[in-house]
Scaffold this motif. Structure first.
Motif, PDB file in Angstrom:
ATOM      1  N   PHE A 166       0.850  -1.186   0.000  1.00 55.56           N
ATOM      2  CA  PHE A 166       0.000   0.000   0.000  1.00 55.56           C
ATOM      3  C   PHE A 166       0.889   1.241   0.000  1.00 55.56           C
ATOM      4  N   VAL A 167       0.628   2.128  -0.937  1.00 51.59           N
ATOM      5  CA  VAL A 167       1.453   3.319  -1.103  1.00 51.59           C
ATOM      6  C   VAL A 167       0.551   4.549  -1.175  1.00 51.59           C
ATOM      7  N   THR A 168       0.953   5.615  -0.502  1.00 56.56           N
ATOM      8  CA  THR A 168       0.218   6.879  -0.544  1.00 56.56           C
ATOM      9  C   THR A 168       1.204   8.029  -0.732  1.00 56.56           C
ATOM     10  N   VAL A 169       0.731   9.074  -1.406  1.00 57.18           N
ATOM     11  CA  VAL A 169       1.517  10.295  -1.607  1.00 57.18           C
ATOM     12  C   VAL A 169       0.732  11.448  -1.004  1.00 57.18           C
ATOM     13  N   ASP A 170       1.334  12.146  -0.053  1.00 56.86           N
ATOM     14  CA  ASP A 170       0.641  13.266   0.586  1.00 56.86           C
ATOM     15  C   ASP A 170       1.670  14.267   1.122  1.00 56.86           C
ATOM     16  N   ASP A 171       1.184  15.216   1.897  1.00 57.52           N
ATOM     17  CA  ASP A 171       2.017  16.201   2.604  1.00 57.52           C
ATOM     18  C   ASP A 171       3.034  16.899   1.695  1.00 57.52           C
ATOM     19  N   PRO A 172       2.571  17.620   0.665  1.00 59.34           N
ATOM     20  CA  PRO A 172       3.527  18.367  -0.162  1.00 59.34           C
ATOM     21  C   PRO A 172       4.157  19.522   0.599  1.00 59.34           C
ATOM     22  N   LYS A 173       5.448  19.741   0.389  1.00 59.84           N
ATOM     23  CA  LYS A 173       6.178  20.823   1.051  1.00 59.84           C
ATOM     24  C   LYS A 173       7.028  21.567   0.038  1.00 59.84           C
ATOM     25  N   LYS A 174       7.059  22.877   0.199  1.00 57.41           N
ATOM     26  CA  LYS A 174       7.834  23.733  -0.688  1.00 57.41           C
ATOM     27  C   LYS A 174       9.223  23.951  -0.113  1.00 57.41           C
ATOM     28  N   HIS A 175      10.245  23.781  -0.948  1.00 57.68           N
ATOM     29  CA  HIS A 175      11.631  23.970  -0.540  1.00 57.68           C
ATOM     30  C   HIS A 175      12.231  25.103  -1.364  1.00 57.68           C
ATOM     31  N   VAL A 176      12.832  26.059  -0.681  1.00 53.73           N
ATOM     32  CA  VAL A 176      13.441  27.210  -1.346  1.00 53.73           C
ATOM     33  C   VAL A 176      14.920  27.235  -1.015  1.00 53.73           C
ATOM     34  N   SER A 177      15.744  27.254  -2.051  1.00 58.04           N
ATOM     35  CA  SER A 177      17.191  27.354  -1.864  1.00 58.04           C
ATOM     36  C   SER A 177      17.729  28.438  -2.791  1.00 58.04           C
ATOM     37  N   THR A 178      19.031  28.684  -2.718  1.00 59.02           N
ATOM     38  CA  THR A 178      19.628  29.711  -3.567  1.00 59.02           C
ATOM     39  C   THR A 178      19.621  29.313  -5.034  1.00 59.02           C
ATOM     40  N   MET A 179      19.573  27.998  -5.295  1.00 54.46           N
ATOM     41  CA  MET A 179      19.652  27.510  -6.664  1.00 54.46           C
ATOM     42  C   MET A 179      18.288  27.253  -7.300  1.00 54.46           C
ATOM     43  N   GLU A 180      17.341  26.782  -6.490  1.00 56.34           N
ATOM     44  CA  GLU A 180      16.055  26.399  -7.066  1.00 56.34           C
ATOM     45  C   GLU A 180      14.975  26.365  -5.994  1.00 56.34           C
ATOM     46  N   THR A 181      13.728  26.316  -6.478  1.00 52.53           N
ATOM     47  CA  THR A 181      12.558  26.141  -5.626  1.00 52.53           C
ATOM     48  C   THR A 181      11.784  24.944  -6.155  1.00 52.53           C
ATOM     49  N   TYR A 182      11.424  24.030  -5.261  1.00 53.49           N
ATOM     50  CA  TYR A 182      10.745  22.811  -5.705  1.00 53.49           C
ATOM     51  C   TYR A 182       9.837  22.294  -4.602  1.00 53.49           C
ATOM     52  N   ILE A 183       8.993  21.333  -4.987  1.00 53.57           N
ATOM     53  CA  ILE A 183       8.033  20.712  -4.074  1.00 53.57           C
ATOM     54  C   ILE A 183       8.440  19.256  -3.855  1.00 53.57           C
ATOM     55  N   THR A 184       8.398  18.817  -2.604  1.00 52.01           N
ATOM     56  CA  THR A 184       8.573  17.394  -2.309  1.00 52.01           C
ATOM     57  C   THR A 184       7.280  16.838  -1.723  1.00 52.01           C
ATOM     58  N   TYR A 185       7.104  15.529  -1.885  1.00 51.07           N
ATOM     59  CA  TYR A 185       5.910  14.840  -1.395  1.00 51.07           C
ATOM     60  C   TYR A 185       6.341  13.672  -0.509  1.00 51.07           C
ATOM     61  N   LYS A 186       5.569  13.439   0.526  1.00 51.21           N
ATOM     62  CA  LYS A 186       5.862  12.304   1.400  1.00 51.21           C
ATOM     63  C   LYS A 186       5.257  11.042   0.798  1.00 51.21           C
ATOM     64  N   VAL A 187       6.092  10.029   0.604  1.00 47.51           N
ATOM     65  CA  VAL A 187       5.656   8.739   0.073  1.00 47.51           C
ATOM     66  C   VAL A 187       5.688   7.725   1.211  1.00 47.51           C
ATOM     67  N   THR A 188       4.527   7.247   1.598  1.00 46.82           N
ATOM     68  CA  THR A 188       4.406   6.295   2.711  1.00 46.82           C
ATOM     69  C   THR A 188       4.078   4.922   2.159  1.00 46.82           C
ATOM     70  N   THR A 189       4.804   3.918   2.621  1.00 42.74           N
ATOM     71  CA  THR A 189       4.628   2.544   2.154  1.00 42.74           C
ATOM     72  C   THR A 189       4.385   1.619   3.337  1.00 42.74           C
ATOM     73  N   LYS A 190       3.378   0.772   3.204  1.00 41.32           N
ATOM     74  CA  LYS A 190       3.114  -0.287   4.182  1.00 41.32           C
ATOM     75  C   LYS A 190       3.026  -1.602   3.422  1.00 41.32           C
ATOM     76  N   THR A 191       3.773  -2.602   3.881  1.00 43.11           N
ATOM     77  CA  THR A 191       3.854  -3.852   3.129  1.00 43.11           C
ATOM     78  C   THR A 191       4.194  -5.024   4.039  1.00 43.11           C
ATOM     79  N   THR A 192       3.845  -6.204   3.569  1.00 46.26           N
ATOM     80  CA  THR A 192       4.234  -7.448   4.235  1.00 46.26           C
ATOM     81  C   THR A 192       5.156  -8.282   3.356  1.00 46.26           C
ATOM     82  N   ARG A 193       5.636  -7.708   2.264  1.00 42.73           N
ATOM     83  CA  ARG A 193       6.488  -8.448   1.340  1.00 42.73           C
ATOM     84  C   ARG A 193       7.875  -8.666   1.942  1.00 42.73           C
TER      85      ARG A 193
END
Length: 440
Positions: free
Chosen positions: A88-115
Motif C-alpha cells: 500500500f502506497v500513498t503520496v501526501d504532505d507536499p512541502k515547498k523547498h526554497v534554496s539559492t539555486m532552485e525552488t521545488y516541491i517534495t511529497y511524502k511517500v508512505t509505504t506499508k507492506t508485508t512483502r
C-alpha cells in the motif's frame, strides 16, 4: 522476468505468430519463455453491479459528503475479486523547498507492506517530481514489454499559471499518488528493484545504471533498423484502432468540457453583477424590499453553486481525461515495441530460411530464432495481460468519473432549486391576508 512474481502463465500462443513456421525442422516445439502473470483472467466485466441509488433511499446532495460516500461505495463494489494486496502506497504532505539555486516541491511517500523483499513493514520518504520521473524511466528500461502508467505532465498544465499554487500542487499530488498506486497494484512492476529502492531508500542513487538498457531493449532498438514489419497481428491491430478512436473521443470531450468551463465562468461573472442590482433596487422600493432582497440572495446562492460545479469539473473531470490521453501514448509505445520485436523475429526467420537453401542438410533450428520467437510470445502475453488490466481500470475510473459528474450536477441543480423555492413565499401577494384581517 521479475523473480518475485506470485504466479506464472502459459504462453499466449498467438495464431499469427504460429503460422510463421520455422524453416528448419519444425517438428520440435520451440522452448517457451514464461510470460508475466495474466491479470486479465480475474475479470473482464464489472459483474453487472447496479450503479443506481437504492430505491427509497434519498441522497442528501446538499451534504458535502454525498459525492465521496457515493464514490466510495462504487469503488468498494469494483475491487478486484481474489486479489490479495500486500503493498500500500500513498503520496501526501507536499512541502515547498526554497534554496539559492532552485525552488521545488517534495511529497511524502508512505509505504506499508508485508512483502519479504522489504526489510521493514513501513517506510516514509520524501520525493520530488524528478524522482518519480526517474522511476518511470527505469521501469520503461527494465520492463520494455509492459505498460508503464503515465506521470502528470512536467510543465504547467493549461490554464494554470503558478506551479506552486495550492491548486496545482494538489492536482499533481493526486496524479503522483495514482501513478504509484497503479505500479504497486501491478503483478510485475511492483516487484521491480528500482520501485523497491524508490519506496524505501532515503537517498536515491539515480546516476547508477542510467545509461543501461535491457537486452531486449537493445535488440529492439538496433537489430530491426532496416526491416519493415509484414503486418501487425489482428488482435494487436484492433488495439491500435481502438486507441486511435479513444484518442479522438477524449479529445472531443476535452475540448467541449473546456468550452463549458469557460462559459460557466463567464456566466458566473454575470451572476455576480446581476445579483447586486436587485439589492440596490430594494433600497428604493420599500414595498418590494423583501422579495427583491430574496431574489438577490437566490442569485448569489446559484452563483456559489455554479462555482463549485465548475471547480469540480476542473479538478476532478479534466485530470482524468488528461491522464488517459497520456495512457494512450504509453500504450502505443508498447505496441510499437511489440512490433519491433516481431520484426526482429521475422528478419531472423527469413535469414534462417535463406541459409537453409544454401545448406540443405541443416536440421537444427537456430538458437537465436528460438530465443527471438520466445521474446515475441512473452511480449504478446505481457501486452495482453496489461491491456486487460488497463481496460478494467478504465471502466472503473470512468464509472466513478461519470457517477461523480452526475452527483455534482444533481447537487448544483438541487441547490438552485432550493434557492428559488425559498423566494416563492416572498413573492406571493399578501394583500388578501391583510383584507381578511381587517374584516375580522
Amino acid at each position: 522476468m521479475s523473480a518475485g512474481t506470485p504466479k506464472s502463465l502459459a504462453s499466449s500462443g498467438q495464431k499469427p505468430i504460429q503460422e510463421i513456421c520455422h524453416p528448419l525442422g519444425a517438428e520440435e516445439t520451440a522452448p517457451v519463455l514464461t510470460p508475466s502473470p495474466d491479470v486479465g483472467n480475474t475479470t473482464t466485466s464489472i459483474r453487472g453491479k447496479d450503479l443506481s441509488l437504492p430505491n427509497g433511499t434519498p441522497v442528501e446532495t446538499s451534504s458535502p459528503a454525498s459525492s465521496s460516500s457515493l464514490l466510495n461505495r462504487l469503488q468498494l463494489d469494483d475491487d478486484l475479486e481474489g486479489e490479495t494486496r500486500d503493498l500500500f502506497v500513498t503520496v501526501d504532505d507536499p512541502k515547498k523547498h526554497v534554496s539559492t539555486m532552485e525552488t521545488y516541491i517534495t511529497y511524502k511517500v508512505t509505504t506499508k507492506t508485508t512483502r519479504v523483499e522489504f526489510d521493514l513493514p513501513e517506510y516514509s520518504v520524501r520525493r520530488r517530481y524528478q524522482d518519480f520521473d526517474w522511476l518511470r524511466t527505469k521501469l520503461e528500461d527494465t520492463q520494455p514489454t509492459h505498460l508503464i502508467p503515465p506521470l502528470p505532465e512536467k510543465f504547467v498544465m493549461k490554464g494554470v499559471v503558478d506551479r506552486f499554487s495550492e491548486e496545482f500542487v494538489e492536482t499533481r499530488r493526486k496524479a503522483l499518488d495514482k501513478f504509484l498506486k497503479r505500479v504497486a497494484d501491478h503483478p510485475v512492476l511492483s516487484f521491480n528493484e528500482h520501485f523497491n529502492a524508490f519506496l524505501s531508500a532515503k537517498d536515491l542513487n539515480k546516476k547508477q545504471g542510467l545509461a543501461l538498457l535491457s537486452k531486449m531493449g537493445e535488440s529492439v532498438k538496433y537489430v530491426t533498423g532496416g526491416y519493415k514489419l509484414r503486418s501487425r497481428p489482428m488482435e494487436f491491430a484492433a488495439m491500435g484502432d481502438y486507441l486511435d478512436m479513444f484518442t479522438q473521443k477524449l479529445g472531443t470531450i476535452d475540448r467541449i468540457a473546456q468550452r463549458i468551463i469557460k462559459e460557466q465562468s463567464e456566466y458566473q461573472v454575470e451572476l455576480r453583477v446581476y445579483g447586486p442590482v436587485y439589492t440596490t433596487w430594494a433600497l428604493s422600493e420599500a414595498e418590494l424590499q423583501e422579495p427583491l432582497e430574496g431574489v438577490a440572495s437566490c442569485v448569489a446562492s446559484c452563483s456559489n453553486a455554479l462555482d463549485e460545479l465548475t471547480q469540480d469539473m476542473s479538478e476532478d473531470f479534466l485530470p482524468v481525461l488528461r491522464e488517459y490521453v497520456l495512457y494512450i501514448d504509453s500504450m502505443k509505445i508498447v505496441l510499437k515495441k511489440r512490433d519491433n520485436i516481431q520484426a526482429e523475429y521475422e528478419s531472423k526467420l527469413e535469414a534462417a530460411a535463406f541459409r537453409k537453401e544454401e545448406r540443405a542438410s541443416a536440421t537444427q533450428v537456430p538458437t537465436d530464432v528460438e530465443k527471438c520467437h520466445d521474446r515475441v510470445e512473452c511480449c504478446n502475453a505481457d501486452l495482453k495481460s496489461d491491456w486487460d488490466r488497463w481496460q478494467n481500470n478504465k471502466r472503473q475510473d470512468f464509472r466513478q468519473l461519470l457517477t461523480g459528474m452526475a452527483d455534482h450536477n444533481i447537487q448544483y441543480y438541487e441547490k438552485c432549486l432550493a434557492a428559488w423555492e425559498s423566494v416563492i413565499p416572498l413573492l406571493r401577494d399578501k394583500q388578501p391576508q391583510e383584507t381578511e384581517t381587517d374584516e375580522d
